[in-house]
Design an enzyme around this catalytic site. Structure first.
Site, PDB file in Angstrom:
ATOM      1  N   LYS A  62       0.842  -1.200   0.000  1.00 41.98           N
ATOM      2  CA  LYS A  62       0.000   0.000   0.000  1.00 41.98           C
ATOM      3  C   LYS A  62       0.880   1.254   0.000  1.00 41.98           C
ATOM      4  O   LYS A  62       0.609   2.231  -0.709  1.00 41.98           O
ATOM      5  CB  LYS A  62      -0.927   0.006   1.227  1.00 41.98           C
ATOM      6  CG  LYS A  62      -2.021  -1.048   1.166  1.00 41.98           C
ATOM      7  CD  LYS A  62      -2.780  -1.208   2.487  1.00 41.98           C
ATOM      8  CE  LYS A  62      -3.801  -2.343   2.368  1.00 41.98           C
ATOM      9  NZ  LYS A  62      -4.563  -2.597   3.604  1.00 41.98           N
ATOM     10  N   GLN A 106      -4.527  -1.084   9.834  1.00 42.58           N
ATOM     11  CA  GLN A 106      -4.466  -2.429   9.269  1.00 42.58           C
ATOM     12  C   GLN A 106      -4.987  -3.443  10.271  1.00 42.58           C
ATOM     13  O   GLN A 106      -4.611  -3.422  11.441  1.00 42.58           O
ATOM     14  CB  GLN A 106      -3.016  -2.744   8.874  1.00 42.58           C
ATOM     15  CG  GLN A 106      -2.833  -4.061   8.139  1.00 42.58           C
ATOM     16  CD  GLN A 106      -3.460  -4.075   6.749  1.00 42.58           C
ATOM     17  OE1 GLN A 106      -3.600  -3.042   6.096  1.00 42.58           O
ATOM     18  NE2 GLN A 106      -3.853  -5.242   6.292  1.00 42.58           N
ATOM     19  N   ASP A 132     -11.090   3.081   4.533  1.00 42.61           N
ATOM     20  CA  ASP A 132     -11.483   1.669   4.488  1.00 42.61           C
ATOM     21  C   ASP A 132     -13.003   1.507   4.375  1.00 42.61           C
ATOM     22  O   ASP A 132     -13.487   0.427   4.049  1.00 42.61           O
ATOM     23  CB  ASP A 132     -11.042   0.956   5.780  1.00 42.61           C
ATOM     24  CG  ASP A 132      -9.787   0.122   5.598  1.00 42.61           C
ATOM     25  OD1 ASP A 132      -9.594  -0.415   4.493  1.00 42.61           O
ATOM     26  OD2 ASP A 132      -9.027  -0.005   6.572  1.00 42.61           O
TER      27      ASP A 132
HETATM   28  N1  GUN Z   1      -6.859  -6.558   6.572  1.00 42.00           N
HETATM   29  C1  GUN Z   1      -7.225  -7.324   5.518  1.00 42.00           C
HETATM   30  N2  GUN Z   1      -7.870  -6.584   4.604  1.00 42.00           N
HETATM   31  C2  GUN Z   1      -7.926  -5.323   5.085  1.00 42.00           C
HETATM   32  C3  GUN Z   1      -8.472  -4.102   4.592  1.00 42.00           C
HETATM   33  O1  GUN Z   1      -9.067  -4.014   3.518  1.00 42.00           O
HETATM   34  N3  GUN Z   1      -8.294  -3.027   5.388  1.00 42.00           N
HETATM   35  C4  GUN Z   1      -7.674  -3.094   6.592  1.00 42.00           C
HETATM   36  N4  GUN Z   1      -7.565  -1.994   7.303  1.00 42.00           N
HETATM   37  N5  GUN Z   1      -7.157  -4.196   7.072  1.00 42.00           N
HETATM   38  C5  GUN Z   1      -7.291  -5.305   6.326  1.00 42.00           C
END
Ligand code: GUN
Length: 318
Positions: A62, A106, A132
């Site tokens: 990311k 995350q 998100d």
């Molecule tokens: N962990 C797995 N997928 C995601 C996501 O799309 N966003 C976040 N914040 N954590 C994750």
């Protein structure tokens, strides 16, 4: 399906990596225009608490994709024994910071933070910075059909279907999995686009038979190779959201066959990835997303898009 047996060509491969690259290329001039107008780049703050291996990889990807697209990405790495209150204090600071447009915490959070931590933390994020789309405010808008910031993985799936010219309205979409990150928002987005939507889960009866009525089948269960050919109507579009790591040679052979290049990959790297969809589905589906290179890159592209939208101060779509 009636008629003679359906001898099918291998499924069309839905190239998520290519679509994600196109989305990112489209974002770049918009990011540059924001920078020119506002004197700074759109800014994404990522919080990574603990040392979950997969999360570290996701966050690195990311961060890299964001920087390449011209965003300012700051990763806040916190030790696994960080208290929930300390994490909440960081969120409060970012909520109040004029130099932060998007906040992503995350998940999963360290187990030591307690079971309810993720919900408490997501609830604390300013909904306008919630890239998100997990905050109840944004979940509510989506449920009402007024999507604002929507979760990245299901949004990426919608982009993929659209850009690959696959019709959604009137189709029967079956979503297997009801997580807050994928299954539920996926169903809401498909419904918003006039699909007829069924959500299946661990308690669903006759799951394979139900799935086999889908024109669009989304697998988001988190179980390697769970969706076998009997789950799939010939010619259906199958979207594989799962990312599972196989770390025994026997498992790789049992899913992919002894002659598969995946066995050589395993011998080189000690593991290989498989989605929630069994490789055998390729001979039944009409179109299929690969793992890796399918939904994963799209999730990241949509995160960047959400960050730009948050920076521009979006209002919900009508
Ligand atoms: N962990 C797995 N997928 C995601 C996501 O799309 N966003 C976040 N914040 N954590 C994750």
């Amino acid at each position: 399906m009636t008629g003679p047996p359906f001898f099918h060509m291998p499924a069309r491969r839905l190239d998520g990596a290519r679509v994600a690259a196109a989305i990112r290329a489209e974002l770049m001039p918009m990011v540059a225009a924001f920078q020119a107008r506002r004197g700074r780049a759109p800014a994404l703050d990522i919080v990574l608490a603990g040392d979950d291996t997969a999360s570290q990889v996701y966050v690195r990807n990311k961060e890299r994709a964001g920087s390449e697209t011209g965003l300012t990405v700051t990763v806040h790495r916190l030790p696994a024994d960080t208290s929930r209150d300390d994490l909440l204090r960081l969120i409060e600071r970012l909520n109040g910071s004029p130099d932060c447009d998007g906040i992503l915490v995350q998940s999963p959070l360290p187990a030591a933070m307690g079971k309810a931590a993720a919900q408490v933390v997501f609830d604390a994020i300013d909904p306008r910075k919630d890239v998100d789309g997990f905050h109840p405010h944004n979940v509510g808008l989506l449920a009402q059909g007024r999507p604002a910031l929507t979760p990245c993985t299901p949004s990426g799936v919608m982009e993929l279907l659209d850009r690959e010219g696959l019709a959604i309205a009137g189709r029967h979409a079956v979503v297997i999995g009801r997580s807050e990150i994928v299954g539920r928002p996926m169903a809401a987005l498909l419904l918003q686009r006039d699909a007829t939507v069924t959500i299946c889960h661990s308690k669903t009866q006759h799951l394979a038979r139900m799935a086999a009525t889908a024109d669009i089948l989304v697998a988001a269960i988190g179980r390697p190779g769970f969706v076998t050919p009997e789950f799939v109507k010939p010619g259906a579009t199958v979207v594989d959201v799962g990312i599972n790591r196989l770390d025994t040679r026997d498992a790789v052979i049992s899913f992919f066959g002894a002659d598969s290049p995946r066995v050589a990959e395993f011998d080189r790297k000690g593991s290989t990835l498989i989605g929630d969809v069994h490789p055998g589905v390729e001979t039944v589906a009409g179109a299929l997303t690969p793992v890796p290179g399918g939904v994963g890159p799209l999730t990241i592209a949509m995160l960047l898009k959400n960050t730009l939208r948050a920076a521009e101060g979006l209002t919900p779509h009508s």
